[in-house]
Design a protein around this motif. Sequence first.
Motif, PDB file in Angstrom:
ATOM      1  N   SER A 151      -3.788   4.130  -1.254  1.00  0.00           N
ATOM      2  CA  SER A 151      -4.822   4.438  -0.263  1.00  0.00           C
ATOM      3  C   SER A 151      -5.561   5.720  -0.604  1.00  0.00           C
ATOM      4  O   SER A 151      -6.646   5.986  -0.082  1.00  0.00           O
ATOM      5  CB  SER A 151      -4.205   4.556   1.134  1.00  0.00           C
ATOM      6  OG  SER A 151      -3.251   5.595   1.175  1.00  0.00           O
ATOM      7  N   GLY A 182      -8.368  -2.021  -3.561  1.00  0.00           N
ATOM      8  CA  GLY A 182      -7.010  -1.661  -3.953  1.00  0.00           C
ATOM      9  C   GLY A 182      -6.724  -2.176  -5.351  1.00  0.00           C
ATOM     10  O   GLY A 182      -7.134  -3.286  -5.720  1.00  0.00           O
ATOM     11  N   ASN A 190      -1.124  -0.824  -4.307  1.00  0.00           N
ATOM     12  CA  ASN A 190      -2.412  -0.238  -3.968  1.00  0.00           C
ATOM     13  C   ASN A 190      -2.190   1.206  -3.548  1.00  0.00           C
ATOM     14  O   ASN A 190      -1.187   1.518  -2.899  1.00  0.00           O
ATOM     15  CB  ASN A 190      -3.066  -0.986  -2.801  1.00  0.00           C
ATOM     16  CG  ASN A 190      -3.300  -2.449  -3.085  1.00  0.00           C
ATOM     17  OD1 ASN A 190      -3.940  -2.804  -4.058  1.00  0.00           O
ATOM     18  ND2 ASN A 190      -2.766  -3.308  -2.213  1.00  0.00           N
ATOM     19  N   ASP A 212       0.652   5.256   0.790  1.00  0.00           N
ATOM     20  CA  ASP A 212      -0.207   6.228   1.463  1.00  0.00           C
ATOM     21  C   ASP A 212       0.054   7.666   1.028  1.00  0.00           C
ATOM     22  O   ASP A 212      -0.746   8.551   1.315  1.00  0.00           O
ATOM     23  CB  ASP A 212      -0.023   6.127   2.976  1.00  0.00           C
ATOM     24  CG  ASP A 212      -0.588   4.820   3.523  1.00  0.00           C
ATOM     25  OD1 ASP A 212      -1.720   4.479   3.151  1.00  0.00           O
ATOM     26  OD2 ASP A 212       0.111   4.142   4.292  1.00  0.00           O
ATOM     27  N   TRP A 232       0.840  -1.190   0.000  1.00  0.00           N
ATOM     28  CA  TRP A 232       0.000   0.000   0.000  1.00  0.00           C
ATOM     29  C   TRP A 232       0.877   1.243   0.000  1.00  0.00           C
ATOM     30  O   TRP A 232       1.882   1.301   0.702  1.00  0.00           O
ATOM     31  CB  TRP A 232      -0.897   0.031   1.236  1.00  0.00           C
ATOM     32  CG  TRP A 232      -2.077  -0.879   1.124  1.00  0.00           C
ATOM     33  CD1 TRP A 232      -2.144  -2.182   1.535  1.00  0.00           C
ATOM     34  CD2 TRP A 232      -3.349  -0.563   0.562  1.00  0.00           C
ATOM     35  NE1 TRP A 232      -3.388  -2.707   1.258  1.00  0.00           N
ATOM     36  CE2 TRP A 232      -4.147  -1.729   0.670  1.00  0.00           C
ATOM     37  CE3 TRP A 232      -3.895   0.586  -0.003  1.00  0.00           C
ATOM     38  CZ2 TRP A 232      -5.454  -1.779   0.215  1.00  0.00           C
ATOM     39  CZ3 TRP A 232      -5.203   0.541  -0.452  1.00  0.00           C
ATOM     40  CH2 TRP A 232      -5.969  -0.631  -0.345  1.00  0.00           C
TER      41      TRP A 232
END
Length: 502
Positions: A270, A147, A268, A63, A61
């Motif tokens: 966020s 995601g 992915n 961010d 992920w």
Amino acid sequence: MSAPTSPTTHEGEQSAEHPSGAATTATVGTSASEATTAVGPTTATTADRTTAAPARRSGRWIDRWDPEDPTFWRDGGRRVATRNLWISVFAEFLGFAVWALWSIVVPQLPAAGFAFTVDQQFWLIAVPSLVGATLRIPYTFAVPLFGGRNWTVVSALLLLLPTTALAVAVQDPGTPFGVMLAVAALAGFGGGNFASSMANISFFYPEREKGKALGLNAAGGNLGTAVVQLAVPLVIVAGAGVALERAGLMMIPFILLAAFLAWRFMDNLSTAKADPKSFAAATRNKHTWIISFLYIGTFGSFIGYAGAFPMLLKGQFPEVTLSIAFLGALVGSVTRPLGGVIADRVGGTRVTIASYGVMALGAFGAIQALQSHSFGLFFASFLVLFVATGIGNGSTYRMIPAVFQASAVPGGALDGSTAVDATALDEARARARKAAAGCIGIAGAIGAFGGFLIPRGFAASTSLAGSLVPALWTFIGMYAVMAVVAWAVYLRKGSALASAGI
């Protein structure tokens, strides 16, 4: 076209606003300002932007993602986006290939011992498009929910269902038609992949580069139809007899590879958030439904003819090898970018209307070929049809941002005869961007229904008249209606948007 800005999302925090929406598309050759974004990355104001590299956490992920910041983009952002793009292209390519599998398997069913009627065979060709079109909207929202990397893994692995089921079902000529139809319907998973793949890539790129990135993603996917129509006939006849199960089995290693690459190398974001309000705004705008209708004639024709073409060749000219059927989907795919390029210069509506005219000429040539049983004329006429569908795909999508921006401008502001408050104009254009984003998702789904309507049209024509000719005349009539609608709404002197040059 710039997107609304919102606060930078830092690790562990959620942004307050996210410009987003539905499916996203663009054609190769269109500029970034012409690519409409339905779901896109959170952007930041100049003061809030950070020049730090993407901030990661477990599960791949990210961010902190701000591609609009040139320093961020140069110092790692571009590299991450490019890596995700090429894996996405590969996964979407396989999605289109699986979606088109039955178009090339069905004409070989009689040779494998199946005794289905012509109408039943056309059902097997049409139902994957019906399911794929229906799945496009929910697939779009899967990316923000799960995601992009995670959903690419899942959507790739879902392709194992139609390929494995096909490999099992075609080995027994006694398989009931209902079972075969259900197996063919599973191929619709491949059609849904386009929407999620385009939505995912839209998050990674800055506005100035979305056109090229999304165009590459779309073109790579469309080519899957042509490649599978070229490869499957060669694979299933390698050795003695016809081994239709190989059509499904040959896809499995590539599907597993795509899932592994996505799991290992994709990311992915966020910051990726969906905004269902863009869909709601689009449904309330009449232009969404007008453009969706027009897109049935362009993309719907492409996917419909691509699905039916191998069957048409096999049925009308059985003496000709089936392997050349892939050329139709190939030329339709590679000419799509040309539609966007030409539309940039002369206007999307003019190019779309011209494409309807050329499609009508191609269909008329096919009628003459059927009456004289001329394979050369028939094949050439369909290649003309495919070229026109490809160009029309690009030009019709090029119309969407132009139509929504022009319709957002009050009355005489289009020609400068009326003064408009700058703040009000900016707000109207922001609303137009969201509505255009929703329109792209809706039009993409509705247009894909043409992949169901065209094969079923050929089936009805064959059943009722014993010929493809009535269906082709019907399609010519529809192209004429669509051309008139496009002219009346967007070009006719005195119409609300005539001065916008759409």
